[in-house]
Design a protein around this motif. Structure first.
Motif, PDB file in Angstrom:
ATOM      1  N   MET A 255       0.841  -1.200   0.000  1.00 17.72           N
ATOM      2  CA  MET A 255       0.000   0.000   0.000  1.00 17.72           C
ATOM      3  C   MET A 255       0.879   1.255   0.000  1.00 17.72           C
ATOM      4  O   MET A 255       0.615   2.204  -0.738  1.00 17.72           O
ATOM      5  CB  MET A 255      -0.942  -0.005   1.195  1.00 17.72           C
ATOM      6  CG  MET A 255      -2.052  -1.013   1.090  1.00 17.72           C
ATOM      7  SD  MET A 255      -3.046  -1.019   2.604  1.00 17.72           S
ATOM      8  CE  MET A 255      -4.301  -2.204   2.193  1.00 17.72           C
TER       9      MET A 255
ATOM     10  N   ARG B 222      -8.493  -7.787   0.161  1.00 18.28           N
ATOM     11  CA  ARG B 222      -8.507  -6.564   0.980  1.00 18.28           C
ATOM     12  C   ARG B 222      -7.709  -5.454   0.291  1.00 18.28           C
ATOM     13  O   ARG B 222      -8.148  -4.308   0.231  1.00 18.28           O
ATOM     14  CB  ARG B 222      -7.927  -6.870   2.360  1.00 18.28           C
ATOM     15  CG  ARG B 222      -7.889  -5.672   3.264  1.00 18.28           C
ATOM     16  CD  ARG B 222      -7.390  -6.076   4.672  1.00 18.28           C
ATOM     17  NE  ARG B 222      -7.015  -4.884   5.377  1.00 18.28           N
ATOM     18  CZ  ARG B 222      -5.783  -4.571   5.737  1.00 18.28           C
ATOM     19  NH1 ARG B 222      -4.795  -5.398   5.488  1.00 18.28           N
ATOM     20  NH2 ARG B 222      -5.528  -3.463   6.362  1.00 18.28           N
ATOM     21  N   PHE B 223      -6.528  -5.799  -0.235  1.00 16.77           N
ATOM     22  CA  PHE B 223      -5.728  -4.810  -0.953  1.00 16.77           C
ATOM     23  C   PHE B 223      -6.460  -4.335  -2.207  1.00 16.77           C
ATOM     24  O   PHE B 223      -6.486  -3.139  -2.503  1.00 16.77           O
ATOM     25  CB  PHE B 223      -4.357  -5.378  -1.346  1.00 16.77           C
ATOM     26  CG  PHE B 223      -3.592  -4.439  -2.239  1.00 16.77           C
ATOM     27  CD1 PHE B 223      -2.790  -3.454  -1.696  1.00 16.77           C
ATOM     28  CD2 PHE B 223      -3.705  -4.520  -3.619  1.00 16.77           C
ATOM     29  CE1 PHE B 223      -2.107  -2.561  -2.524  1.00 16.77           C
ATOM     30  CE2 PHE B 223      -3.032  -3.637  -4.455  1.00 16.77           C
ATOM     31  CZ  PHE B 223      -2.228  -2.656  -3.893  1.00 16.77           C
TER      32      PHE B 223
ATOM     33  N   HIS C 213      -9.581  -4.158  -2.763  1.00 16.72           N
ATOM     34  CA  HIS C 213     -10.647  -3.253  -2.349  1.00 16.72           C
ATOM     35  C   HIS C 213     -10.057  -1.880  -2.022  1.00 16.72           C
ATOM     36  O   HIS C 213     -10.595  -0.845  -2.446  1.00 16.72           O
ATOM     37  CB  HIS C 213     -11.396  -3.825  -1.147  1.00 16.72           C
ATOM     38  CG  HIS C 213     -12.552  -2.985  -0.737  1.00 16.72           C
ATOM     39  ND1 HIS C 213     -12.449  -1.954   0.161  1.00 16.72           N
ATOM     40  CD2 HIS C 213     -13.851  -3.013  -1.126  1.00 16.72           C
ATOM     41  CE1 HIS C 213     -13.625  -1.377   0.315  1.00 16.72           C
ATOM     42  NE2 HIS C 213     -14.493  -2.004  -0.453  1.00 16.72           N
ATOM     43  N   TRP C 214      -8.966  -1.840  -1.279  1.00 18.09           N
ATOM     44  CA  TRP C 214      -8.304  -0.571  -0.950  1.00 18.09           C
ATOM     45  C   TRP C 214      -7.873   0.154  -2.233  1.00 18.09           C
ATOM     46  O   TRP C 214      -8.093   1.353  -2.377  1.00 18.09           O
ATOM     47  CB  TRP C 214      -7.085  -0.827  -0.056  1.00 18.09           C
ATOM     48  CG  TRP C 214      -6.250   0.391   0.161  1.00 18.09           C
ATOM     49  CD1 TRP C 214      -6.446   1.373   1.082  1.00 18.09           C
ATOM     50  CD2 TRP C 214      -5.078   0.765  -0.577  1.00 18.09           C
ATOM     51  NE1 TRP C 214      -5.470   2.341   0.966  1.00 18.09           N
ATOM     52  CE2 TRP C 214      -4.623   1.992  -0.051  1.00 18.09           C
ATOM     53  CE3 TRP C 214      -4.373   0.188  -1.631  1.00 18.09           C
ATOM     54  CZ2 TRP C 214      -3.495   2.647  -0.544  1.00 18.09           C
ATOM     55  CZ3 TRP C 214      -3.256   0.842  -2.129  1.00 18.09           C
ATOM     56  CH2 TRP C 214      -2.825   2.058  -1.582  1.00 18.09           C
TER      57      TRP C 214
ATOM     58  N   HIS D 139     -11.210   1.347  -4.196  1.00 17.15           N
ATOM     59  CA  HIS D 139     -12.133   2.253  -3.509  1.00 17.15           C
ATOM     60  C   HIS D 139     -11.447   3.448  -2.853  1.00 17.15           C
ATOM     61  O   HIS D 139     -12.076   4.492  -2.694  1.00 17.15           O
ATOM     62  CB  HIS D 139     -12.935   1.484  -2.456  1.00 17.15           C
ATOM     63  CG  HIS D 139     -13.949   0.572  -3.044  1.00 17.15           C
ATOM     64  ND1 HIS D 139     -13.645  -0.682  -3.509  1.00 17.15           N
ATOM     65  CD2 HIS D 139     -15.265   0.744  -3.266  1.00 17.15           C
ATOM     66  CE1 HIS D 139     -14.736  -1.258  -3.973  1.00 17.15           C
ATOM     67  NE2 HIS D 139     -15.732  -0.415  -3.844  1.00 17.15           N
ATOM     68  N   ILE D 140     -10.212   3.301  -2.456  1.00 18.54           N
ATOM     69  CA  ILE D 140      -9.497   4.380  -1.753  1.00 18.54           C
ATOM     70  C   ILE D 140      -8.452   5.032  -2.670  1.00 18.54           C
ATOM     71  O   ILE D 140      -8.455   6.249  -2.861  1.00 18.54           O
ATOM     72  CB  ILE D 140      -8.797   3.856  -0.473  1.00 18.54           C
ATOM     73  CG1 ILE D 140      -9.774   3.118   0.441  1.00 18.54           C
ATOM     74  CG2 ILE D 140      -8.062   4.984   0.245  1.00 18.54           C
ATOM     75  CD1 ILE D 140     -10.888   3.942   1.005  1.00 18.54           C
TER      76      ILE D 140
END
Length: 142
Positions: free
Chosen positions: A32, A64-65, A67-68, A71-72
């Motif tokens: 990230m 999870r990554f 999605h990050w 979306h982020i």
């Protein structure tokens, strides 16, 4: 600060692409951070709308990554750089199951809603050709 061997970032002077290559597996939290550093470099350098990411040496990230990322990070990227942004990812054959899976497809669809387009390639030549095509249609080449 990033471990020097973990990630290599450069701007290709011939094309203006922002190029990133990972040298091995990366823990999710560090991955990230790598993408935040990529965004900073893209913002700093001309041609930041065209990313060539070599994922062949890196592990595939978790849902999870993904999605990050979609979306982020994706909205942050296009807010910072403008629209659209194109990301060509060169994959290892071992990435195919995940790259063709539902989490990756959902991430790609979500990224596209933010005008960030990620596509997967099995060769760097094909990835570069796709990015050049996008340059010709959306921006003046570097």
């Amino acid at each position: 600060m990033l471990p020097p061997a973990a990630l290599h970032i450069a701007r290709d002077p011939g094309t203006g692409f922002l190029s990133a290559r990972w040298q091995g597996p990366v823990p999710e939290v560090l991955l990230m951070r790598h993408y935040v550093v990529l965004l900073a470099e893209a913002h700093r350098l001309p041609g930041g709308h065209f990313w060539l990411l070599d994922l062949r040496g890196r592990n595939w990230p978790s849902p999870r990554f993904e999605h990050w990322f979609s979306h982020i990070l994706a909205p942050r990227v296009t807010d910072a750089l403008g629209h659209p942004v194109f990301v060509a990812c060169v994959l290892d054959a071992g990435h195919a199951p995940e790259a063709n899976g539902p989490a990756a497809e959902a991430s790609q669809r979500e990224c596209a809603t933010h005008d960030l387009y990620t596509y997967f390639f099995d060769s760097e030549d094909a990835a570069r050709a796709w990015l050049r095509h996008q340059q010709q249609h959306y921006h003046t080449p570097a």
